[in-house]
Scaffold this motif. Structure first.
Motif, PDB file in Angstrom:
ATOM      1  N   VAL A  89       0.848  -1.188   0.000  1.00 30.40           N
ATOM      2  CA  VAL A  89       0.000   0.000   0.000  1.00 30.40           C
ATOM      3  C   VAL A  89       0.882   1.236   0.000  1.00 30.40           C
ATOM      4  N   ALA A  90       0.340   2.310  -0.552  1.00 32.97           N
ATOM      5  CA  ALA A  90       1.090   3.562  -0.654  1.00 32.97           C
ATOM      6  C   ALA A  90       0.252   4.707  -0.101  1.00 32.97           C
ATOM      7  N   GLU A  91       0.898   5.601   0.603  1.00 31.50           N
ATOM      8  CA  GLU A  91       0.240   6.792   1.123  1.00 31.50           C
ATOM      9  C   GLU A  91       0.250   7.864   0.046  1.00 31.50           C
ATOM     10  N   ALA A  92      -0.914   8.392  -0.255  1.00 35.44           N
ATOM     11  CA  ALA A  92      -1.044   9.363  -1.334  1.00 35.44           C
ATOM     12  C   ALA A  92      -0.184  10.600  -1.102  1.00 35.44           C
ATOM     13  N   ALA A  93      -0.238  11.153   0.101  1.00 38.93           N
ATOM     14  CA  ALA A  93       0.497  12.386   0.380  1.00 38.93           C
ATOM     15  C   ALA A  93       2.001  12.196   0.218  1.00 38.93           C
ATOM     16  N   VAL A  94       2.510  11.048   0.641  1.00 37.61           N
ATOM     17  CA  VAL A  94       3.940  10.770   0.530  1.00 37.61           C
ATOM     18  C   VAL A  94       4.340  10.642  -0.937  1.00 37.61           C
ATOM     19  N   ALA A  95       3.540   9.915  -1.720  1.00 35.68           N
ATOM     20  CA  ALA A  95       3.849   9.726  -3.139  1.00 35.68           C
ATOM     21  C   ALA A  95       3.849  11.056  -3.889  1.00 35.68           C
ATOM     22  N   LEU A 122      -5.297   9.384   2.832  1.00 44.17           N
ATOM     23  CA  LEU A 122      -5.607   8.551   1.679  1.00 44.17           C
ATOM     24  C   LEU A 122      -4.516   7.513   1.456  1.00 44.17           C
ATOM     25  N   VAL A 123      -4.927   6.249   1.321  1.00 45.94           N
ATOM     26  CA  VAL A 123      -4.003   5.144   1.081  1.00 45.94           C
ATOM     27  C   VAL A 123      -4.562   4.312  -0.069  1.00 45.94           C
ATOM     28  N   CYS A 124      -3.682   3.846  -0.955  1.00 44.97           N
ATOM     29  CA  CYS A 124      -4.129   3.055  -2.097  1.00 44.97           C
ATOM     30  C   CYS A 124      -3.318   1.774  -2.205  1.00 44.97           C
ATOM     31  N   ALA A 125      -3.833   0.845  -3.002  1.00 44.53           N
ATOM     32  CA  ALA A 125      -3.149  -0.426  -3.232  1.00 44.53           C
ATOM     33  C   ALA A 125      -2.169  -0.255  -4.377  1.00 44.53           C
ATOM     34  N   ALA A 126      -0.904  -0.040  -4.048  1.00 41.22           N
ATOM     35  CA  ALA A 126       0.137   0.146  -5.058  1.00 41.22           C
ATOM     36  C   ALA A 126       1.497   0.049  -4.383  1.00 41.22           C
ATOM     37  N   GLU A 127       2.484  -0.350  -5.155  1.00 41.51           N
ATOM     38  CA  GLU A 127       3.850  -0.347  -4.655  1.00 41.51           C
ATOM     39  C   GLU A 127       4.313   1.109  -4.577  1.00 41.51           C
ATOM     40  N   ILE A 152       2.098  23.445 -13.514  1.00 41.24           N
ATOM     41  CA  ILE A 152       1.754  22.034 -13.371  1.00 41.24           C
ATOM     42  C   ILE A 152       1.225  21.853 -11.957  1.00 41.24           C
ATOM     43  N   ARG A 153       0.100  21.185 -11.838  1.00 36.02           N
ATOM     44  CA  ARG A 153      -0.464  20.928 -10.513  1.00 36.02           C
ATOM     45  C   ARG A 153      -0.711  19.428 -10.366  1.00 36.02           C
ATOM     46  N   LEU A 154      -0.510  18.936  -9.155  1.00 36.96           N
ATOM     47  CA  LEU A 154      -0.808  17.533  -8.886  1.00 36.96           C
ATOM     48  C   LEU A 154      -1.451  17.393  -7.525  1.00 36.96           C
ATOM     49  N   GLY A 155      -2.273  16.374  -7.395  1.00 37.85           N
ATOM     50  CA  GLY A 155      -2.971  16.155  -6.136  1.00 37.85           C
ATOM     51  C   GLY A 155      -3.650  14.799  -6.160  1.00 37.85           C
ATOM     52  N   ALA A 156      -4.427  14.532  -5.119  1.00 39.07           N
ATOM     53  CA  ALA A 156      -5.160  13.264  -5.010  1.00 39.07           C
ATOM     54  C   ALA A 156      -6.471  13.524  -4.294  1.00 39.07           C
ATOM     55  N   ARG A 157      -7.467  12.731  -4.621  1.00 38.14           N
ATOM     56  CA  ARG A 157      -8.779  12.866  -3.981  1.00 38.14           C
ATOM     57  C   ARG A 157      -9.422  11.489  -3.861  1.00 38.14           C
ATOM     58  N   ALA A 158     -10.303  11.354  -2.893  1.00 45.78           N
ATOM     59  CA  ALA A 158     -11.027  10.101  -2.710  1.00 45.78           C
ATOM     60  C   ALA A 158     -12.193  10.051  -3.687  1.00 45.78           C
ATOM     61  N   CYS A 159     -12.380   8.897  -4.319  1.00 45.50           N
ATOM     62  CA  CYS A 159     -13.510   8.662  -5.223  1.00 45.50           C
ATOM     63  C   CYS A 159     -14.141   7.328  -4.840  1.00 45.50           C
ATOM     64  N   ALA A 160     -15.003   7.361  -3.843  1.00 41.86           N
ATOM     65  CA  ALA A 160     -15.645   6.139  -3.338  1.00 41.86           C
ATOM     66  C   ALA A 160     -14.577   5.133  -2.927  1.00 41.86           C
ATOM     67  N   ASP A 161     -14.490   4.014  -3.639  1.00 39.57           N
ATOM     68  CA  ASP A 161     -13.536   2.969  -3.270  1.00 39.57           C
ATOM     69  C   ASP A 161     -12.207   3.107  -4.003  1.00 39.57           C
ATOM     70  N   HIS A 162     -11.933   4.289  -4.530  1.00 40.45           N
ATOM     71  CA  HIS A 162     -10.690   4.513  -5.252  1.00 40.45           C
ATOM     72  C   HIS A 162     -10.032   5.817  -4.806  1.00 40.45           C
TER      73      HIS A 162
END
Length: 238
Positions: A89-95, A122-127, A152-162
């Protein structure tokens, strides 16, 4: 003009992975190392900026080693290069933070790179190393397409189960024809391009059980989103 879009659907996990994509990713990381060390040589008095560049170089080397460890020692009988599936699992903020930190030395001068505040939980299933590499690829692609004064902008957001990781730019954008083929292996619009960056990101997303979404139109920049399965803490955990 309405913005064009394309969605890469979820596919079954890939049994084989093009070694060229891994080499492409490693070359990006090695470029970070070389650029950081070159800048470091000009700042040999070890001021804080030099220390920061040294840390970027060290982290990039660690991630390159992590990617190399994904390759097996023996080639499979079918001649492909098989990549072991890793349940991590990977932490979104860290990535996001790591990808931005490694991309900044390579983004053209005059192009700003910004992280938009995201949910720190936010945590996702990824190396983790592969996710950082995928986001780095997207940032570098955006940098190549964005003129001086662009963003250039980057970020992450929750989308239900993703979890949706997104990178947007204010660059030249893509035509409908380019958008239709930009994730094809070896397809490139640059004279020095390899055509492996977006193809590798798309395959990474599919291996994780996710997808890659792209939206763009000429003169209006691009938005690339990597959608990955979300990992939630066990019910009742602190």
């Amino acid at each position: 003009m309405s913005q064009m879009s394309m969605t890469m659907p979820v596919a079954a996990p890939l049994a084989a992975f093009d070694a060229g994509v891994l080499v492409h990713d490693l070359n990006n990381l090695l470029s970070v190392i070389l650029t950081a060390n070159e800048a470091l040589a000009d700042r040999f008095d070890a001021h804080s900026s030099g220390r920061a560049l040294a840390e970027v170089s060290q982290d990039a080397a660690v991630r390159a080693a992590q990617l190399l460890r994904r390759l097996p020692c023996d080639a499979p009988e079918d001649g492909g290069v098989h990549v072991a599936e890793v349940a991590e699992v990977a932490e979104a903020a860290v990535a996001l933070a790591e990808a931005a930190r490694m991309a900044r030395p390579l983004v053209p001068a005059g192009v700003s790179l910004e992280i938009v505040a995201s949910d720190p939980d936010l945590v996702c299933a990824a190396e983790p190393a592969a996710l950082t590499s995928a986001l780095l690829n997207l940032c570098l692609n955006a940098g190549q397409a964005t003129p001086v004064g662009g963003t250039i902008r980057l970020g992450a957001r929750a989308c239900a189960d993703h979890v949706a990781f997104w990178v947007t730019d204010t660059g030249r954008g893509m035509t409908r024809e380019v958008l239709a083929h930009c994730t094809d292996r070896r397809f490139t619009t640059r004279a020095d391009g390899k055509g492996l960056g977006l193809a590798g990101v798309a395959e990474f997303a599919r291996r994780c059980g996710g997808r890659l979404d792209l939206r763009s139109s000429p003169g209006r920049g691009a938005s690339v989103t990597v959608v990955l399965p979300r990992v939630r803490p066990p019910t009742g955990s602190s």
